[in-house]
Every structure is written in C-alpha cells, then in structure tokens.
Design an enzyme around this catalytic site. Structure first.
Site, PDB file in Angstrom:
ATOM      1  N   ASP A  57     -34.014  43.035  29.261  1.00 40.25           N
ATOM      2  CA  ASP A  57     -32.997  43.113  30.310  1.00 40.25           C
ATOM      3  C   ASP A  57     -33.626  42.659  31.626  1.00 40.25           C
ATOM      4  OD1 ASP A  57     -30.978  43.698  32.086  1.00 40.25           O
ATOM      5  OD2 ASP A  57     -30.983  45.852  31.731  1.00 40.25           O
TER       6      ASP A  57
ATOM      7  N   LEU B 167     -29.833  47.445  27.499  1.00 39.78           N
ATOM      8  CA  LEU B 167     -29.461  47.127  28.870  1.00 39.78           C
ATOM      9  C   LEU B 167     -29.557  48.353  29.767  1.00 39.78           C
ATOM     10  CD1 LEU B 167     -26.347  44.879  28.159  1.00 39.78           C
ATOM     11  CD2 LEU B 167     -28.689  44.163  28.660  1.00 39.78           C
ATOM     12  N   CYS B 168     -29.643  48.090  31.060  1.00 40.93           N
ATOM     13  CA  CYS B 168     -29.672  49.119  32.094  1.00 40.93           C
ATOM     14  C   CYS B 168     -28.534  50.109  31.875  1.00 40.93           C
ATOM     15  CB  CYS B 168     -29.531  48.439  33.451  1.00 40.93           C
ATOM     16  SG  CYS B 168     -29.522  49.538  34.852  1.00 40.93           S
ATOM     17  N   PRO B 169     -28.810  51.375  31.928  1.00 39.16           N
ATOM     18  CA  PRO B 169     -30.021  52.070  32.391  1.00 39.16           C
ATOM     19  C   PRO B 169     -30.933  52.525  31.257  1.00 39.16           C
ATOM     20  CG  PRO B 169     -28.270  53.663  32.278  1.00 39.16           C
ATOM     21  CD  PRO B 169     -27.678  52.339  31.823  1.00 39.16           C
TER      22      PRO B 169
END
Length: 78
Positions: free
Chosen positions: A43, A16-18
């Site tokens: 994501d 997932l981000c980042p």
C-alpha cells in the site's frame, strides 16, 4: 538494538490502510523493547503511515525503502 540478527517479519502486502499499521501495532505490543520488526507492504500509504505511527508511538524507524511496488521498513520497538 536487539541481539537477534533476524528480525521478525510482518508481511502486510496486499492490505490497505489502516490494516498495515494496525497489524504492526498489535505485533509490536507483544514484542520486547529493543526488538526489531521488519514490515513488508504494498500500500503506497504505508510510506506515510508507518513513519507517522513510529513517531507517534515512540518506536525507532531504523530504515525505510522501496523495491518495485513493495515497501519495507525496519522498526525498533521502544
């Protein structure tokens, strides 16, 4: 564009981000100008983050697409 018809692949599916952008940045920094990186991600934020990252860093986003829940990008290092 790179002379190599088979770009390096960065598989960040499940992250997932980042993390997708951070891992892409690290790998691109070690590549030569003109080389191409293929990024695979799941994501949904990657569809926003990767193009924005390319614009901010001066890399070329050669293509962007989605197959099912997987996003794929081709990025050429500046």
């Amino acid at each position: 564009m790179s002379d190599n018809p088979h770009p390096r692949t960065l598989d960040v599916t499940g992250l997932l981000c980042p993390l997708p952008v951070l891992k892409a940045r690290k790998l691109l920094n070690g590549m030569r100008p003109g080389e191409v990186l293929r990024i695979l991600a799941t994501d949904p934020m990657a569809a926003i983050d990767i193009p924005h990252f390319c614009q901010e860093q001066g890399h070329s986003l050669l293509s962007q697409g989605q197959e099912g829940s997987e996003f794929h990008f081709l990025v050429q290092r500046r």
